[in-house]
Scaffold this motif. Structure first.
Motif, PDB file in Angstrom:
ATOM      1  N   ALA A   1       0.821  -1.216   0.000  1.00 26.71           N
ATOM      2  CA  ALA A   1       0.000   0.000   0.000  1.00 26.71           C
ATOM      3  C   ALA A   1       0.851   1.261   0.000  1.00 26.71           C
ATOM      4  O   ALA A   1       0.532   2.231  -0.697  1.00 26.71           O
ATOM      5  N   ALA A   2       1.949   1.261   0.746  1.00 25.61           N
ATOM      6  CA  ALA A   2       2.792   2.457   0.826  1.00 25.61           C
ATOM      7  C   ALA A   2       3.432   2.765  -0.517  1.00 25.61           C
ATOM      8  O   ALA A   2       3.518   3.937  -0.927  1.00 25.61           O
ATOM      9  N   LEU A   3       3.878   1.736  -1.223  1.00 29.46           N
ATOM     10  CA  LEU A   3       4.506   1.948  -2.533  1.00 29.46           C
ATOM     11  C   LEU A   3       3.463   2.397  -3.555  1.00 29.46           C
ATOM     12  O   LEU A   3       3.752   3.249  -4.407  1.00 29.46           O
ATOM     13  N   LEU A   4       2.270   1.825  -3.481  1.00 29.90           N
ATOM     14  CA  LEU A   4       1.218   2.231  -4.413  1.00 29.90           C
ATOM     15  C   LEU A   4       0.839   3.693  -4.186  1.00 29.90           C
ATOM     16  O   LEU A   4       0.647   4.460  -5.144  1.00 29.90           O
ATOM     17  N   ARG A   5       0.756   4.104  -2.927  1.00 33.18           N
ATOM     18  CA  ARG A   5       0.466   5.514  -2.632  1.00 33.18           C
ATOM     19  C   ARG A   5       1.583   6.415  -3.143  1.00 33.18           C
ATOM     20  O   ARG A   5       1.326   7.513  -3.652  1.00 33.18           O
ATOM     21  N   LEU A   6       2.824   5.959  -3.009  1.00 37.29           N
ATOM     22  CA  LEU A   6       3.960   6.742  -3.500  1.00 37.29           C
ATOM     23  C   LEU A   6       3.864   6.942  -5.011  1.00 37.29           C
ATOM     24  O   LEU A   6       4.055   8.062  -5.516  1.00 37.29           O
ATOM     25  N   VAL A   7       3.569   5.875  -5.750  1.00 44.20           N
ATOM     26  CA  VAL A   7       3.441   5.974  -7.214  1.00 44.20           C
ATOM     27  C   VAL A   7       2.341   6.960  -7.584  1.00 44.20           C
ATOM     28  O   VAL A   7       2.546   7.856  -8.433  1.00 44.20           O
ATOM     29  N   HIS A   8       1.172   6.823  -6.967  1.00 44.50           N
ATOM     30  CA  HIS A   8       0.036   7.694  -7.265  1.00 44.50           C
ATOM     31  C   HIS A   8       0.384   9.158  -6.976  1.00 44.50           C
ATOM     32  O   HIS A   8       0.176  10.049  -7.816  1.00 44.50           O
ATOM     33  N   ALA A   9       0.954   9.424  -5.795  1.00 46.62           N
ATOM     34  CA  ALA A   9       1.279  10.793  -5.409  1.00 46.62           C
ATOM     35  C   ALA A   9       2.367  11.388  -6.290  1.00 46.62           C
ATOM     36  O   ALA A   9       2.290  12.557  -6.702  1.00 46.62           O
ATOM     37  N   ALA A  10       3.393  10.588  -6.606  1.00 43.61           N
ATOM     38  CA  ALA A  10       4.505  11.103  -7.412  1.00 43.61           C
ATOM     39  C   ALA A  10       4.062  11.428  -8.829  1.00 43.61           C
ATOM     40  O   ALA A  10       4.453  12.462  -9.400  1.00 43.61           O
TER      41      ALA A  10
END
Length: 385
Positions: free
Chosen positions: A315-324
């Motif tokens: 979940a943390a990596l997916l949020r990072l991709v979306h935000a970036a």
């Protein structure tokens, strides 16, 4: 001055526009029905998995509620972002010897710091014998456009990973971005089959290396033509086994989701069912989501973002991709700024092509090696009158 027959062009464009106008109500009705179906199946999509609906198309597998709309979080600061892009000069059958050129860019930005960006370019001329050491590739003597494209894709990932490892900072999040799909659709066209399999294995090994080093990889596709989610709806409602008054054939996923997403929101995650992914490690198989990206003056479009399964599952990596990606697109009028920079530094223009062939001819003649251009190529380069 133009070589186009303007009269014929005007007449045919008028006919084309009239046909589009006649079809528009039918397409609009089908799209409305598809959106209703998406809402109706949002709680029962798992039935497709249980009943194993059989259709002749690629169907997405939802990993979340297909009607959800998830806003991005804030991009972390500091953040390391890396990108790579490639361009090429394909082999020209009218020039001897047959040769190609690959140009690969590497870009790294350290957001939230005063560190300078890293920008470099790798230029490669081939084919070289070592490119075809694998038994399946020993018979390759004349690189086709598809083989060159596969080699470019492989080199892009190599360059992206090597740069990420070089600039990565301890305890600082990092993201690696690529342009275009992580699913190597075009490799399905390559013959013979052993060559295709070897190229897919090489690409799969590159993807696995990102997972080994825990560098989250993503790719961005602007205005995608994918239909995997629509195909899921078609399968659930019985196409092509039932006669239906309205078919969803021809509807794009991005059109389907245009009514569901607010600014910068993403859809559910989906797993792709492409056959080429069977050669990937299970944790590297591609998942994707759609998101609305905004440009200046309020314009927007639905883009597709792809990630390996191991990134999608954290979940943390997916949020990072979306935000970036949201932050990158906000900087560059609806397209990731770092990818735009990577493209600008690598694109091969007409003057670059002329320089490449001029230098090739000079080197061949300097070593008394054969260099020939066909009469057809020479005729096209000279005006007739």
């Amino acid at each position: 001055m133009t070589n186009l027959n303007i009269q014929q062009l005007s007449q045919q464009l008028a006919s084309f526009s009239a046909e589009q106008l006649r079809e528009w109500p039918v397409r609009r009705k089908a799209l409305a029905e598809a959106r209703k179906a998406l809402r109706a199946y949002s709680d029962t999509w798992h039935k497709q998995l249980q009943d194993r609906v059989r259709v002749p198309w690629l169907m997405a597998r939802p990993l979340e509620d297909p009607t959800c709309a998830i806003p991005p979080g804030a991009r972390p600061t500091p953040l390391t972002a890396v990108a790579a892009d490639g361009s090429q000069i394909y082999p020209d059958q009218h020039i001897e010897p047959l040769v190609y050129l690959l140009n690969i860019s590497q870009i790294a930005f350290q957001y939230g710091t005063l560190e300078k960006p890293v920008m470099s370019t790798i230029t490669h001329v081939g084919p070289e014998r070592e490119e075809f050491r694998a038994p399946a590739m020993e018979a390759v003597t004349r690189a086709s456009a598809d083989v060159v494209s596969a080699r470019r894709d492989q080199m892009e990932l190599e360059a992206l990973l090597s740069l990420a490892l070089r600039v990565q900072q301890p305890d600082r999040p990092i993201i690696a971005m690529a342009d275009g799909s992580l699913i190597r659709w075009m490799l399905q066209r390559i013959e013979p089959a052993p060559l295709k399999d070897e190229l897919i294995r090489r690409y799969a090994r590159q993807l696995a290396a990102f997972r080994t080093h825990r560098i989250p990889l993503c790719s961005f596709i602007s205005m995608p033509n994918s239909t995997e989610v629509v195909n899921l709806l078609r399968g659930l409602r019985g196409e092509p086994h039932k006669v239906l008054s309205v078919s969803f054939a021809g509807i794009l996923d991005r059109s389907l989701y245009d009514a569901f997403l607010g600014p910068w929101e993403r859809t559910a995650l989906f797993a792709s069912a492409s056959h080429v992914l069977e050669e990937y490690h299970a944790l590297d198989r591609v998942c994707f989501f759609y998101m609305r990206v905004l440009a200046r003056h309020g314009e927007s479009e639905i883009a597709r973002v792809e990630v390996p399964r191991w990134v999608a599952c954290e979940a943390a990596l997916l949020r990072l991709v979306h935000a970036a990606i949201a932050a990158e697109c906000e900087k560059q009028n609806g397209y990731p700024m770092i990818l735009a920079e990577a493209h600008q530094r690598v694109v091969v223009r007409s003057r670059d092509r002329r320089l490449f062939y001029s230098l090739l001819e000079r080197e061949m003649r300097r070593h008394n090696l054969g260099h020939r251009s066909s009469h057809k190529r020479a005729a096209k380069q000279r005006p007739v009158v």
